[in-house]
Structures are given as C-alpha cells and as structure tokens.
Design an enzyme around this catalytic site. Structure first.
Site, mmCIF file in Angstrom:
data_model
loop_
_atom_site.group_PDB
_atom_site.id
_atom_site.type_symbol
_atom_site.label_atom_id
_atom_site.label_comp_id
_atom_site.label_asym_id
_atom_site.label_seq_id
_atom_site.Cartn_x
_atom_site.Cartn_y
_atom_site.Cartn_z
ATOM 1 N N ARG A 79 -18.435 -44.324 58.174
ATOM 2 C CA ARG A 79 -17.966 -43.878 59.869
ATOM 3 C C ARG A 79 -16.988 -45.617 59.823
ATOM 4 O O ARG A 79 -17.307 -46.117 59.969
ATOM 5 C CB ARG A 79 -18.960 -44.174 60.446
ATOM 6 N N HIS A 104 -16.599 -39.908 56.873
ATOM 7 C CA HIS A 104 -15.959 -38.982 55.474
ATOM 8 C C HIS A 104 -14.329 -38.384 55.423
ATOM 9 O O HIS A 104 -14.956 -37.187 55.018
ATOM 10 C CB HIS A 104 -17.350 -38.210 55.630
ATOM 11 N N HIS A 178 -20.336 -38.612 46.713
ATOM 12 C CA HIS A 178 -21.762 -38.334 47.086
ATOM 13 C C HIS A 178 -22.618 -37.242 46.978
ATOM 14 O O HIS A 178 -23.436 -35.969 47.359
ATOM 15 C CB HIS A 178 -21.114 -37.775 49.124
ATOM 16 N N TYR A 180 -26.061 -36.475 45.755
ATOM 17 C CA TYR A 180 -27.779 -36.969 45.493
ATOM 18 C C TYR A 180 -28.691 -36.846 44.563
ATOM 19 O O TYR A 180 -28.894 -35.968 43.998
ATOM 20 C CB TYR A 180 -28.421 -36.062 47.121
ATOM 21 N N ASP A 251 -29.281 -46.536 54.594
ATOM 22 C CA ASP A 251 -27.814 -45.884 54.991
ATOM 23 C C ASP A 251 -27.537 -47.172 55.161
ATOM 24 O O ASP A 251 -26.215 -46.950 56.003
ATOM 25 C CB ASP A 251 -28.119 -45.114 56.104
ATOM 26 N N GLU A 312 -23.113 -44.725 46.816
ATOM 27 C CA GLU A 312 -22.041 -44.020 46.708
ATOM 28 C C GLU A 312 -21.006 -45.638 47.156
ATOM 29 O O GLU A 312 -21.104 -46.398 47.544
ATOM 30 C CB GLU A 312 -21.496 -43.773 47.864
#
Length: 347
Positions: A79, A104, A178, A180, A251, A312
C-alpha cells in the site's frame, strides 16, 4: 523433465498456461495472464499428489482475481498511502484502489497484464520466461520499465523466481509473487496448524489502514517471534494489538536476520510437507488470508479465512517515506534484480 502448454480464450484474449514437470513428481502451472501460478502439485509423505496453492476452479475468474491469487504484483507490491509519492521534489499521483490508498500496482497492475511468454529447457531445469513493457506514467508511475520474470523448476523440487527490470527514469519498483500456499493439499484444512520458522530482525508496525507507521517493532516475546518456530494459530488467537488490527492473524512486513539459513521454513505436520523460502530480498510480507472472502470456487475446495498463507518476498513501499526501510527506487544506472526460491519436500 518437460513442459506442456494449454491455450484458452478468455474475454477475447489468448491466454497460455505452461506446466513445468520435474522427475520428482512435482509440477507447476503458470499463466501468462498476470504471471499467475495457478497450481503446484506435489506428493505428501504418503505419496498422495495434491495441489498446495490456492487457485480458481474456473480460469475466467482470474480476469477479476480480487485476492491476487498466484499473481506477479507490480509496479509496487503493498500500500502507498494517499496514492501519492514524491521523488526529487516531484509529486506523482497514482490510482486509488484501496480506499484513498494505492494497493499492489493499482487496478491495472501487473496482475492484470498479458505477459509475453517463452518456455525453455536447460540441462537441469525447465522454465518460462515472462516479459512486459510498462510505459511511462502507467498508473501514475514515472519511467518506461522493461520487466522479465523467470519461473524455473529443477529436480530438487526448487521453484526459482528471478525478477529483472530496467527503467529509463528513477522510479519505485517492488515486485513480488502473491501465491497462497496451503500445504495440507487441495484446501482440505486451514493453515492454522502450519508451523513457521523465521529469524527476523523486526516487523513493521501498522496503523488502522494497514499502513506502516514507520516503527520497526522488536518481535521478542510476542506472537511475531518465529525464531524457534510457531503455528499460525498463535497469531489468529492472539490479543496482541498488531494481530487484532489486521483481522486476527498476520499481514505484516518482516525484515530478515541474515544468517545463512533458509529465510523461512513452513511445515505442515499432517501431510509432512515442508516449504523453504530463500531470497536475496531484505524481507517479506506474511499474510495469513485473514480477510479472504468466503465461497470463491477454488481448485479443490472453497475460499475462506485462513485458507492460505502468502510469503511475499520484497522491499516495502514504506521506504518512500521512511528510511527504516530499504529503498525501492530503481534508476537507469541501477537495474532491478532479485531472486526467490521456493522448495517443497516432505519429512
């Protein structure tokens, strides 16, 4: 080792999916749309071959992909507050796609680009080379940037991602992938029991909008201390304000403590799968899908909170305003080059 290719038409575009196979029963599928890792197939300790990443059941869903499943993120991952930054006293204004902030790379980031793709083989690997040209002022970023990303698989179950970029003006650049991961296989369980080991020198404190405050916090004695290993569940159940602020979990950006060991190890005890991550990046964002929407139709199951964990590896956009973070500026004289390797085995 070999490579196969599948061609499909989605919204009038020709998408190509390449699947890399090694001789150890592992396969990795990559879309040229978004540079997306759509599947990673590996055996567990019992020989059951399963998918260990989150991806859509229907490929057309990648055209929207609000969770950024498997994608290359850029120009800048993370961000940027108020969707603006300044270089050499020149202000630049970006697309706001996360409230008032830029996330992003914005709505037209690299995760929504159709990349050029060239498969290749060497004596010890199979791979795909992706390339993309990002023009000056695309999404508000200065400079023409040429990006190359290589995905390469070997017989030791190592998936190496190499990023290289050159710019004709000073510009921010912080690329990542990115994906998962869910090592239980086929999304059969949450990632709450995944154990993570990571030696980190500190983690970035976040405000209510998930923007770093500029402070690097000491992890010792908190659920952010992974030096001896701990399950993700610790962060989910924690009352630590930084776990609570992101929706119960993680996060956060972690700065690595370099000591020659793998930067991160993730172990899932039931399947016996172990994922190790090595990189020349200074840190990573650990995201435990605390805010992942329920009910997305995935390959093997449905999405939901804690369905996957993202690792990441990157530099962080907080560097644009705070010297506590490694710089993300690229210049014509200093091209961008980073490497991250994901290795999946069993024990």
């Amino acid at each position: 080792m070999n490579i196969t290719e599948n061609v499909m038409t989605v919204q009038g575009e020709t998408w190509r999916e390449f699947t890399l196979f090694n001789d150890s029963n592992m396969e990795v599928s990559i879309l040229n749309f978004g540079g997306i890792i759509s599947r990673i197939i590996t055996p567990d300790r019992h020989g059951n071959v399963e998918n260990v990443v989150l991806g859509f059941e229907n490929y057309r869903d990648y055209a929207v992909n609000p969770a950024f499943f498997g994608a290359i993120i850029g120009r800048v991952a993370g961000r940027i507050p108020n969707a603006a930054f300044t270089i050499n006293n020149q202000a630049y204004y970006l697309d706001a796609n996360d409230g008032k902030n830029h996330l992003h790379g914005g709505p037209n980031g690299f995760h929504h680009k159709l990349w050029n793709a060239d498969p290749y083989e060497t004596k010890t690997t199979v791979g795909v080379r992706l390339s993309l040209d990002s023009p000056d002022m695309e999404s508000g970023y200065p400079g023409n940037v040429r990006i190359n990303v290589c995905y390469e698989l070997d017989n030791h179950n190592r998936l190496r991602i190499t990023y290289h970029a050159e710019a004709d003006r000073t510009t921010p650049l912080a690329l990542t992938n990115h994906t998962y991961f869910n090592l239980s296989g086929n999304v059969t369980q949450s990632v709450a029991n995944h154990h993570i080991t990571m030696k980190n020198a500190g983690f970035a404190e976040l405000d209510q909008e998930f923007i770093p405050t500029g402070s690097i916090l000491d992890p010792a004695g908190t659920p952010f201390d992974f030096s001896s290993g701990r399950p993700i569940q610790d962060g989910i159940q924690s009352i630590h304000p930084q776990n609570k602020i992101v929706g119960n979990g993680y996060d956060h950006y972690f700065l690595f403590e370099k000591n020659g060991d793998p930067d991160v190890t993730v172990y899932e005890p039931e399947s016996g799968r172990t994922l190790t991550v090595t990189t020349n990046e200074p840190g990573l964002v650990l995201y435990t899908s605390n805010n992942l929407d329920d009910g997305l139709k995935l390959d093997g199951g449905e999405s939901g909170r804690y369905a996957g964990v993202c690792l990441e590896t990157q530099k962080h956009p907080a560097a644009l305003t705070n010297s506590n973070f490694p710089s993300i500026l690229v210049t014509p004289d200093q091209p961008y080059h980073t490497t991250t390797t994901f290795t999946i085995n069993t024990k």
